[in-house]
Design a protein around this motif. Sequence first.
Motif, PDB file in Angstrom:
ATOM      1  N   GLU A 156       1.105  -1.336   0.015  1.00  0.00           N
ATOM      2  CA  GLU A 156       0.322  -0.083  -0.069  1.00  0.00           C
ATOM      3  C   GLU A 156       0.878   1.182   0.046  1.00  0.00           C
ATOM      4  O   GLU A 156       0.566   2.170  -0.640  1.00  0.00           O
ATOM      5  N   ILE A 157       1.942   0.803   0.288  1.00  0.00           N
ATOM      6  CA  ILE A 157       2.707   1.923   0.302  1.00  0.00           C
ATOM      7  C   ILE A 157       3.015   2.872  -1.141  1.00  0.00           C
ATOM      8  O   ILE A 157       2.640   2.244  -2.062  1.00  0.00           O
ATOM      9  N   GLU A 158       3.653   4.145  -1.132  1.00  0.00           N
ATOM     10  CA  GLU A 158       3.916   4.894  -2.359  1.00  0.00           C
ATOM     11  C   GLU A 158       5.153   4.436  -3.762  1.00  0.00           C
ATOM     12  O   GLU A 158       5.929   4.171  -2.883  1.00  0.00           O
ATOM     13  N   LYS A 159       4.903   4.264  -4.728  1.00  0.00           N
ATOM     14  CA  LYS A 159       5.432   4.207  -5.142  1.00  0.00           C
ATOM     15  C   LYS A 159       7.001   4.152  -4.882  1.00  0.00           C
ATOM     16  O   LYS A 159       8.105   3.304  -5.285  1.00  0.00           O
ATOM     17  N   GLU A 160       6.895   5.761  -5.513  1.00  0.00           N
ATOM     18  CA  GLU A 160       8.462   6.422  -5.110  1.00  0.00           C
ATOM     19  C   GLU A 160       9.108   5.570  -3.420  1.00  0.00           C
ATOM     20  O   GLU A 160      10.228   6.034  -3.373  1.00  0.00           O
ATOM     21  N   THR A 161       8.229   5.642  -2.850  1.00  0.00           N
ATOM     22  CA  THR A 161       9.405   5.375  -0.943  1.00  0.00           C
ATOM     23  C   THR A 161       8.829   3.340  -0.691  1.00  0.00           C
ATOM     24  O   THR A 161       9.531   3.697  -0.179  1.00  0.00           O
ATOM     25  N   GLN A 162       8.267   2.722  -1.387  1.00  0.00           N
ATOM     26  CA  GLN A 162       8.006   1.436  -1.457  1.00  0.00           C
ATOM     27  C   GLN A 162       9.957   0.711  -1.214  1.00  0.00           C
ATOM     28  O   GLN A 162       9.926  -0.256  -0.300  1.00  0.00           O
ATOM     29  N   ASP A 163      10.088   0.933  -2.252  1.00  0.00           N
ATOM     30  CA  ASP A 163      11.642   0.580  -2.423  1.00  0.00           C
ATOM     31  C   ASP A 163      12.265   0.366  -0.822  1.00  0.00           C
ATOM     32  O   ASP A 163      13.482  -0.095   0.069  1.00  0.00           O
ATOM     33  N   LEU A 164      13.070   1.902  -0.995  1.00  0.00           N
ATOM     34  CA  LEU A 164      13.445   2.524   0.258  1.00  0.00           C
ATOM     35  C   LEU A 164      13.161   1.174   2.111  1.00  0.00           C
ATOM     36  O   LEU A 164      13.108   1.976   2.786  1.00  0.00           O
ATOM     37  N   ALA A 165      11.389   2.078   1.975  1.00  0.00           N
ATOM     38  CA  ALA A 165      10.537   1.514   3.093  1.00  0.00           C
ATOM     39  C   ALA A 165      11.101   0.037   3.077  1.00  0.00           C
ATOM     40  O   ALA A 165      11.620  -0.789   4.223  1.00  0.00           O
ATOM     41  N   GLN A 166      10.495  -1.236   2.165  1.00  0.00           N
ATOM     42  CA  GLN A 166      11.311  -2.298   1.690  1.00  0.00           C
ATOM     43  C   GLN A 166      12.445  -2.987   2.589  1.00  0.00           C
ATOM     44  O   GLN A 166      12.906  -3.471   2.950  1.00  0.00           O
ATOM     45  N   LEU A 167      13.758  -1.945   1.894  1.00  0.00           N
ATOM     46  CA  LEU A 167      15.149  -2.045   2.386  1.00  0.00           C
ATOM     47  C   LEU A 167      15.206  -1.271   3.478  1.00  0.00           C
ATOM     48  O   LEU A 167      16.081  -2.162   4.386  1.00  0.00           O
TER      49      LEU A 167
END
Length: 198
Positions: A156-167
């Motif tokens: 559900e996180i915005e695509k622009e910040t999704q990678d950073l959140a996952q890392l």
Amino acid sequence: MIDENQLIELIKELCLGDKVELEDIPDLNLYMDQVTNFIDEKLSNLKRNDNDKILTKTMINNYTKQGLLMPSNNKKYSKQHIILMILVYYLKQVLSLDDIKLLFEPVLKDMSNIEDDVISLDDIYSIFLELKDNETEDFENFISSNIRSIKEKTIEIEKETQDLAQLFLIVIMLVAQANAQKRLAEKIIDAHFKNKDI
């Protein structure tokens, strides 16, 4: 999206590049400079930064003073010394030198006489390498499973910040696992190696 395959490849790189086989360790006595050069060369990929040191003369002297290494023989170090130095390197990434000494004492009873050890140093090292190899496969499965879970929880996180959140979550997960394993190792040492006459 985090690429699971890239992380698995990174794990393989980390685990395969740091293996010093028993037969790779010279079976002859080396001077301290030769020992530090050998270990630095063999474990150089474990350095986080190029100027990090795997082993120094000061470390060797401290390990000897603390009873983690037997004294050198005419300023020369044997294969047993090198095995111990490699084991100490790995153990000190997680344990204090005091805990390592507690761990070594009952198993490697008299550092100057390897004949009375509970298990030979060569056997300890061979089993360590085998367990390390097994752990790599288990670690890959652990990472894959948890990455899938993290991806589901961050959908559900915005695509622009999704990678950073996952890392970020992957790092937190790895630290949590490392902490749990460290605490368990310490509990085992406290319960079975501390203040014991073995």
